[in-house]
Scaffold this motif. Structure first.
Motif, PDB file in Angstrom:
ATOM      1  N   ARG A 176      17.117 -53.499 -47.170  1.00  0.00           N
ATOM      2  CA  ARG A 176      18.282 -52.400 -47.012  1.00  0.00           C
ATOM      3  C   ARG A 176      17.803 -51.297 -46.311  1.00  0.00           C
ATOM      4  N   GLU A 177      18.756 -50.438 -45.828  1.00  0.00           N
ATOM      5  CA  GLU A 177      18.524 -49.222 -45.117  1.00  0.00           C
ATOM      6  C   GLU A 177      18.575 -48.137 -45.946  1.00  0.00           C
ATOM      7  N   TYR A 178      17.778 -47.189 -45.666  1.00  0.00           N
ATOM      8  CA  TYR A 178      17.881 -45.982 -46.485  1.00  0.00           C
ATOM      9  C   TYR A 178      19.271 -45.050 -46.133  1.00  0.00           C
ATOM     10  N   ARG A 179      19.429 -44.537 -46.984  1.00  0.00           N
ATOM     11  CA  ARG A 179      20.788 -43.525 -46.701  1.00  0.00           C
ATOM     12  C   ARG A 179      20.396 -42.439 -45.839  1.00  0.00           C
ATOM     13  N   TYR A 180      19.185 -41.921 -46.177  1.00  0.00           N
ATOM     14  CA  TYR A 180      18.494 -40.849 -45.191  1.00  0.00           C
ATOM     15  C   TYR A 180      17.559 -41.418 -44.067  1.00  0.00           C
ATOM     16  N   GLY A 181      17.843 -40.714 -42.864  1.00  0.00           N
ATOM     17  CA  GLY A 181      16.636 -41.006 -41.755  1.00  0.00           C
ATOM     18  C   GLY A 181      16.171 -39.776 -41.243  1.00  0.00           C
ATOM     19  N   ALA A 182      16.140 -39.464 -39.952  1.00  0.00           N
ATOM     20  CA  ALA A 182      15.583 -38.356 -39.526  1.00  0.00           C
ATOM     21  C   ALA A 182      16.056 -38.090 -38.016  1.00  0.00           C
ATOM     22  N   LEU A 183      16.131 -36.822 -37.575  1.00  0.00           N
ATOM     23  CA  LEU A 183      16.152 -36.579 -36.011  1.00  0.00           C
ATOM     24  C   LEU A 183      14.897 -36.303 -35.786  1.00  0.00           C
ATOM     25  N   TRP A 184      14.322 -36.497 -34.275  1.00  0.00           N
ATOM     26  CA  TRP A 184      13.044 -36.139 -34.187  1.00  0.00           C
ATOM     27  C   TRP A 184      12.997 -35.633 -32.821  1.00  0.00           C
ATOM     28  N   ALA A 185      11.871 -35.019 -32.461  1.00  0.00           N
ATOM     29  CA  ALA A 185      11.607 -34.337 -31.110  1.00  0.00           C
ATOM     30  C   ALA A 185      10.150 -34.578 -30.793  1.00  0.00           C
ATOM     31  N   ILE A 186       9.574 -34.556 -29.597  1.00  0.00           N
ATOM     32  CA  ILE A 186       8.234 -34.233 -29.506  1.00  0.00           C
ATOM     33  C   ILE A 186       8.187 -33.052 -28.462  1.00  0.00           C
ATOM     34  N   VAL A 187       7.753 -32.036 -28.666  1.00  0.00           N
ATOM     35  CA  VAL A 187       7.911 -30.759 -28.037  1.00  0.00           C
ATOM     36  C   VAL A 187       6.158 -30.294 -27.456  1.00  0.00           C
ATOM     37  N   THR A 260      14.548 -30.005 -26.713  1.00  0.00           N
ATOM     38  CA  THR A 260      15.406 -30.329 -25.819  1.00  0.00           C
ATOM     39  C   THR A 260      16.263 -31.469 -25.890  1.00  0.00           C
ATOM     40  N   GLU A 261      16.063 -32.179 -26.889  1.00  0.00           N
ATOM     41  CA  GLU A 261      16.699 -33.358 -27.346  1.00  0.00           C
ATOM     42  C   GLU A 261      16.353 -33.785 -28.715  1.00  0.00           C
ATOM     43  N   LEU A 262      17.369 -34.282 -29.502  1.00  0.00           N
ATOM     44  CA  LEU A 262      17.253 -34.998 -30.843  1.00  0.00           C
ATOM     45  C   LEU A 262      17.500 -36.343 -30.737  1.00  0.00           C
ATOM     46  N   LEU A 263      16.506 -37.127 -31.302  1.00  0.00           N
ATOM     47  CA  LEU A 263      16.832 -38.429 -31.273  1.00  0.00           C
ATOM     48  C   LEU A 263      16.548 -38.987 -32.641  1.00  0.00           C
ATOM     49  N   PRO A 264      17.730 -40.018 -32.809  1.00  0.00           N
ATOM     50  CA  PRO A 264      17.801 -40.376 -34.571  1.00  0.00           C
ATOM     51  C   PRO A 264      16.650 -41.479 -34.732  1.00  0.00           C
ATOM     52  N   ALA A 265      16.256 -41.524 -36.134  1.00  0.00           N
ATOM     53  CA  ALA A 265      15.600 -42.589 -36.596  1.00  0.00           C
ATOM     54  C   ALA A 265      15.884 -42.816 -38.152  1.00  0.00           C
ATOM     55  N   SER A 266      16.297 -44.224 -38.201  1.00  0.00           N
ATOM     56  CA  SER A 266      16.362 -44.572 -39.610  1.00  0.00           C
ATOM     57  C   SER A 266      15.446 -45.832 -39.891  1.00  0.00           C
ATOM     58  N   TYR A 267      15.431 -45.596 -41.494  1.00  0.00           N
ATOM     59  CA  TYR A 267      14.490 -46.257 -42.213  1.00  0.00           C
ATOM     60  C   TYR A 267      14.898 -47.485 -43.160  1.00  0.00           C
TER      61      TYR A 267
END
Length: 399
Positions: A176-187, A260-267
């Motif tokens: 099952r998928e966690y309810r929380y994930g993350a937005l991430w960026a490499i800077v 400059t950009e936020l990308l989503p990640a789900s777990y």
């Protein structure tokens, strides 16, 4: 054996190289027609480094990475919760802050250098026991028809947390998928602001900002978010996000301005009753490695190291035992207790760090400093981070 490795991520590429080096006929099946790294920076622990060393890849990996010697966690207002160094456990190797692209490039290069057969743009549509082995069918990117890749003695599911091989083998007991994930960026981190420290600051249980040194001159930022809300946060624009993130960034606030950009990640959380299934009277089998076998929330940063340990152990199992069933049983036995330790701690920690039970934040913030100062606990915590624990009293070593 004829071996099909489904997935060209860390676990898949490593397993393919190790089995090819033993003389097996290996085919790697990857659904992307132009494979590229996906995701933010990696916290590569000592256990994973040992596997790369045995592939003669640790040297170039270190040259492209940043050493991470400390972990610092703060609560609301910057109250220090945990501040430990890897030197709390003598002889422990510090982690490496790795750019995912650098690790992918090294492993993909190792696959190509060996001349391992690659089937790119091939999305697995069926994994079926047949006479002569397990039949692997893929969608043909050039047309509407499926394509039969042939029969294999061993099919290795290294196709991630949403594994099609796992589904075909029917091994999952939890998925099952966690309810929380993350937005991430490499800077860019041109001035080395992150130093040698993984930093996390939490505000309750719904918001936290993580900063990981990544590569030689970059940093990865992680922002906790409900998976269902991620698209709305991105659509709201960077200015709105920065106004929320800056108060949690502390000394790393300049890095927030570099995004400059936020990308989503789900777990996902995945558990299996067994990591393998034997068919055809023991003549062929399917087996899982990496996230396909034990996906979990990245709270402990252990995913990449566990995947590398899977790959190494599976290769040793096949090398030690001529009988396929015996080999896979040995592999499953070797990995079970080790993975269970990390799964248990991840499931226990996740609600207190990413979840809607905000009442957990106060006891977390009160207990964490006490636990971190308790004699013997820093050593145990560092041992868990380095990737080699299987219980409170026992460690796990690469076979």
């Amino acid at each position: 054996m004829r071996v099909a490795v489904v997935g060209l991520g860390t676990a898949g590429a490593t397993t393919a190289c190790l089995l090819f080096d033993q003389g097996h006929d290996v085919t790697v099946v990857e659904q992307a027609d132009d494979p590229r790294p996906v995701g933010a920076g990696i916290w590569l622990q000592g256990l994973g480094q040992q596997v790369l060393d045995r592939l003669d890849l640790l040297g170039p990996m270190r040259e492209a990475s940043r050493v991470v010697r400390r972990v610092r966690m703060e609560g609301r207002g910057g109250r220090r919760l945990v501040d430990i160094g890897y030197d709390a456990r003598p002889a422990s190797s510090p982690a490496l802050g790795v750019h995912r692209g650098d690790l992918f490039g090294l492993l993909f290069g190792a696959v190509r250098e060996r001349g391992i057969r690659l089937e790119l743009g091939a999305r697995v549509s069926a994994v079926e026991p047949r006479t002569g082995g397990i039949a692997l069918t893929v969608d043909d990117p050039g047309g509407p028809d499926a394509r039969d890749l042939g029969r294999f003695d061993l099919v290795i599911g290294a196709d991630g947390s949403r594994s099609r091989v796992r589904a075909a083998l029917g091994l999952a007991t939890r998925d099952r998928e966690y309810r929380y994930g993350a937005l991430w960026a490499i800077v860019p981190d041109r001035h080395g602001l992150t130093g040698d420290t993984l930093f996390q600051r939490m505000d309750g249980t719904r918001r936290y900002l993580g900063v990981l040194p990544t590569g030689t001159d970059r940093a990865s930022l992680f922002w906790s978010v409900r998976t269902a809300d991620a698209a709305a946060v991105v659509a709201g624009g960077l200015d709105g996000w920065r106004s929320e993130a800056r108060p949690l960034a502390g000394p790393y606030a300049p890095l927030v301005d570099e995004v400059t950009e936020l990308l989503p990640a789900s777990y996902r959380t995945v558990a299996v009753r067994s990591s393998y299934r034997v068919v055809g009277g023991g003549r062929s089998a399917g087996v899982l490695v990496g996230d396909a076998a034990h996906a979990m929330s990245p709270q402990l940063g252990a995913g990449t190291s566990l995947a590398l340990a899977d790959a190494w152990t599976l290769a040793r199992a096949v090398e030690r035992h001529d009988d396929l069933t015996t080999a896979l049983q040995w592999y499953d036995d070797q990995r079970r207790a080790h993975v269970r330790w990390y799964r248990w701690w991840t499931r226990a920690m996740t609600p207190a760090f990413q979840g809607d039970l905000t009442a957990l934040a106060l006891p977390r913030d009160l207990l964490a400093p006490v636990v971190a100062r308790t004699p013997g606990m820093p050593r145990l915590l560092v041992g868990t981070l380095t990737g080699d624990r299987r219980s409170l009293l026992r460690t796990w070593d690469l076979p």
